[in-house]
Every structure is written in structure tokens, then in C-alpha cells.
Design a protein around this motif. Structure first.
Motif, PDB file in Angstrom:
ATOM      1  N   VAL A 197       0.856  -1.178   0.000  1.00 17.50           N
ATOM      2  CA  VAL A 197       0.000   0.000   0.000  1.00 17.50           C
ATOM      3  C   VAL A 197       0.899   1.236   0.000  1.00 17.50           C
ATOM      4  N   GLU A 198       0.535   2.212  -0.792  1.00 13.35           N
ATOM      5  CA  GLU A 198       1.255   3.483  -0.842  1.00 13.35           C
ATOM      6  C   GLU A 198       0.738   4.346   0.309  1.00 13.35           C
ATOM      7  N   THR A 199       1.601   4.631   1.284  1.00 17.58           N
ATOM      8  CA  THR A 199       1.216   5.422   2.449  1.00 17.58           C
ATOM      9  C   THR A 199       1.799   6.823   2.349  1.00 17.58           C
ATOM     10  N   GLU A 258       4.030   7.897   4.200  1.00 15.20           N
ATOM     11  CA  GLU A 258       5.467   7.768   4.471  1.00 15.20           C
ATOM     12  C   GLU A 258       6.199   6.964   3.406  1.00 15.20           C
ATOM     13  N   ARG A 302       5.965   3.380   0.510  1.00 12.75           N
ATOM     14  CA  ARG A 302       5.352   2.080   0.268  1.00 12.75           C
ATOM     15  C   ARG A 302       5.521   1.186   1.497  1.00 12.75           C
ATOM     16  N   GLU A 305      -6.238   8.431   4.504  1.00 15.32           N
ATOM     17  CA  GLU A 305      -4.909   7.855   4.326  1.00 15.32           C
ATOM     18  C   GLU A 305      -4.969   6.343   4.541  1.00 15.32           C
ATOM     19  N   MET A 306      -4.211   5.599   3.747  1.00 13.82           N
ATOM     20  CA  MET A 306      -4.190   4.145   3.859  1.00 13.82           C
ATOM     21  C   MET A 306      -2.863   3.684   4.436  1.00 13.82           C
ATOM     22  N   TYR A 307      -2.924   2.603   5.207  1.00 12.62           N
ATOM     23  CA  TYR A 307      -1.729   2.001   5.787  1.00 12.62           C
ATOM     24  C   TYR A 307      -2.073   0.576   6.188  1.00 12.62           C
ATOM     25  N   CYS A 308      -1.067  -0.234   6.487  1.00  4.07           N
ATOM     26  CA  CYS A 308      -1.360  -1.590   6.942  1.00  4.07           C
ATOM     27  C   CYS A 308      -1.022  -1.719   8.419  1.00  4.07           C
TER      28      CYS A 308
END
Length: 77
Positions: free
Chosen positions: A35-37, A39, A41, A57-60
Motif C-alpha cells: 500500500v502506498e502510504t 510515508e 510504500r 490515508e491508507m496504511y497496513c
């Protein structure tokens, strides 16, 4: 400049705070993913969660950390 080192808590006047109970979107992914965050990838492992924060915003999130820090909501709010 102050420098802080992991596992060495400085002798400062810390206060206690609780994270606000804000609902976010999340889905558990059963295969490796990226996922492109904000901060850069980030790579997720099978079983990790893809999260969408309050600002989109996306993150894992690691599955073990998710289990310790999140409860799934039962309502759709």
C-alpha cells in the motif's frame, strides 16, 4: 536537539492520555500486499489489515497489533 532512544524512557513529567474512539475502515487481507502510504510504500503480510484513516490515508496494520489495539465495530456508524 533532544534525542530519545528506544527502551530508555526519559525522566520527564509524562501525562496519561487515551486515544479517541474514532471509527476507521479496515479489511483483513489474506495474501501479501503493498500500500502506498504518506510515508512511502508499506508491505503487508497475509492476515494483516488494510486500514483507511480519518483523512482517507491508507496504511497496513500487523494482525497481532490489530488484535491488541482494535475492536471491530458491530454497527455501521
Amino acid at each position: 536537539m533532544l534525542k530519545f532512544v528506544q527502551d530508555q524512557i526519559p525522566k520527564l513529567d509524562f501525562k496519561k492520555a487515551k486515544k479517541k474512539p474514532i471509527s476507521i475502515k479496515c479489511v483483513q487481507i489474506d495474501e501479501p500486499f503493498e500500500v502506498e502510504t504518506m510515508e512511502g510504500r508499506m508491505k503487508g503480510k497475509p492476515g494483516d489489515w488494510l486500514m483507511v484513516g480519518v483523512n482517507g490515508e491508507m496504511y497496513c496494520c500487523d494482525a497481532a497489533i490489530f488484535k491488541k489495539t482494535y475492536d471491530l465495530c458491530t454497527d455501521e456508524k
